[in-house]
Design a protein around this motif. Sequence first.
Motif, PDB file in Angstrom:
ATOM      1  N   ASP A 162      -2.238   0.948  10.758  1.00  0.00           N
ATOM      2  CA  ASP A 162      -2.043   0.238   9.483  1.00  0.00           C
ATOM      3  C   ASP A 162      -2.025   1.174   8.276  1.00  0.00           C
ATOM      4  N   THR A 163      -1.569   2.402   8.457  1.00  0.00           N
ATOM      5  CA  THR A 163      -1.538   3.354   7.343  1.00  0.00           C
ATOM      6  C   THR A 163      -0.478   2.945   6.320  1.00  0.00           C
ATOM      7  N   GLU A 164      -0.901   2.867   5.073  1.00  0.00           N
ATOM      8  CA  GLU A 164      -0.004   2.554   3.955  1.00  0.00           C
ATOM      9  C   GLU A 164      -0.223   3.586   2.866  1.00  0.00           C
ATOM     10  N   VAL A 165       0.887   4.030   2.248  1.00  0.00           N
ATOM     11  CA  VAL A 165       0.820   5.022   1.180  1.00  0.00           C
ATOM     12  C   VAL A 165       1.596   4.507  -0.022  1.00  0.00           C
ATOM     13  N   PHE A 166       0.973   4.600  -1.181  1.00  0.00           N
ATOM     14  CA  PHE A 166       1.586   4.170  -2.433  1.00  0.00           C
ATOM     15  C   PHE A 166       1.478   5.296  -3.455  1.00  0.00           C
ATOM     16  N   LEU A 167       2.350   5.267  -4.454  1.00  0.00           N
ATOM     17  CA  LEU A 167       2.229   6.153  -5.601  1.00  0.00           C
ATOM     18  C   LEU A 167       2.042   5.312  -6.849  1.00  0.00           C
ATOM     19  N   ALA A 168       1.185   5.783  -7.726  1.00  0.00           N
ATOM     20  CA  ALA A 168       0.941   5.121  -9.002  1.00  0.00           C
ATOM     21  C   ALA A 168       1.309   6.072 -10.126  1.00  0.00           C
ATOM     22  N   VAL A 179       5.469   4.037  -0.635  1.00  0.00           N
ATOM     23  CA  VAL A 179       6.212   5.165  -0.094  1.00  0.00           C
ATOM     24  C   VAL A 179       6.646   4.821   1.322  1.00  0.00           C
ATOM     25  N   LYS A 180       7.931   4.946   1.590  1.00  0.00           N
ATOM     26  CA  LYS A 180       8.458   4.635   2.912  1.00  0.00           C
ATOM     27  C   LYS A 180       8.202   5.798   3.862  1.00  0.00           C
ATOM     28  N   LEU A 279      11.062   5.178  -2.207  1.00  0.00           N
ATOM     29  CA  LEU A 279      10.086   4.337  -2.884  1.00  0.00           C
ATOM     30  C   LEU A 279      10.542   2.890  -2.959  1.00  0.00           C
ATOM     31  N   GLU A 280       9.590   1.986  -2.809  1.00  0.00           N
ATOM     32  CA  GLU A 280       9.823   0.559  -3.031  1.00  0.00           C
ATOM     33  C   GLU A 280       8.943   0.128  -4.205  1.00  0.00           C
ATOM     34  N   GLU A 281       9.568  -0.324  -5.259  1.00  0.00           N
ATOM     35  CA  GLU A 281       8.829  -0.710  -6.461  1.00  0.00           C
ATOM     36  C   GLU A 281       8.206  -2.092  -6.285  1.00  0.00           C
ATOM     37  N   LEU A 282       6.931  -2.206  -6.617  1.00  0.00           N
ATOM     38  CA  LEU A 282       6.192  -3.451  -6.451  1.00  0.00           C
ATOM     39  C   LEU A 282       5.393  -3.733  -7.712  1.00  0.00           C
ATOM     40  N   SER A 283       5.305  -4.991  -8.084  1.00  0.00           N
ATOM     41  CA  SER A 283       4.473  -5.350  -9.221  1.00  0.00           C
ATOM     42  C   SER A 283       3.020  -5.459  -8.770  1.00  0.00           C
TER      43      SER A 283
END
Length: 293
Positions: A162-168, A179-180, A279-283
């Motif tokens: 379940d690893t998920e990576v995001f950038l802020a 991040v894909k 990148l996938e932009e999310l609110s």
Amino acid sequence: MGIGLHEFNFLRYAKQQRVFGQTVTIGRQGLHVAESTVRNAFAVRPEYKNAKYCEELLRDQFGASQVDSIDFSAYEGASIIHDMNFPLPEHVVGRYETVIDGGCLEHIYNVAQALRNCSEFCRPGAQILHMLPASNCCGHGFWQFSPELFFSLYSHEHGYTDTEVFLADLSKTSKLFRVKRPEPGERINVHSASEAYVLVRTVLRERAFSRSGVQQSDYAFAWASGGTTSEPAAKREPTGTIVRVLKSYPLLHKMAASAYHLYRPTDLKMQLNFHNPHLEELSVSSLTRRGMH
């Protein structure tokens, strides 16, 4: 070290995945989010005031049954005094259900050992949360972290799920960017003009986690296939019919490619946004309201 707005919202997202339970923070984490933000996020009394540190909030609003903290020094009142450059003391190994690194590992020289310690804290099924500088934070600490590190380290082969990576982007408080995971042979290339943080969530599947064979994925693919790494996205040229035509005129094609990279809009080159294919932009509002799954 502390919980700012992006970190607060990422913790809210992590809470939607599982209750925090027995929790440890890397460093004692202060609260640097507006009290009105906490009031709006949770059904708290109107007179609510932030405590100096995060323990009370984590217990009251995130389901933490206990919150410990580990630090090199006792100057902020951490409950575990230990140098994360070295292996953990035995009595805290395998004890926790949530590990929160709210911006501490960048200050630790032996970062490989510190990352191992984060997993050593965990029971099987525990979640690890990192919120760390990714770019344009030179001088903040020893290190800045790439999404690639966490995709390679926290892989299924090494005992994680379940690893998920995001950038802020710290200048865009209303958005996060998922991040894909890179395709085989592909390299994640992300640029930002402002400070950016990487936000990571993973789950330790089993105590027998591994660190063997952690390599940057595009190189690992090249070594295995005998090929080469993919060309960095920042250097790729626009594709399509126009380019195919231009390529039949080498000098004209070279001039057009140079002009594209020199004059394309700054926000496409230097800002975190949906134009980047990785990148996938999310609110943030959709993230904290119902999660992303």
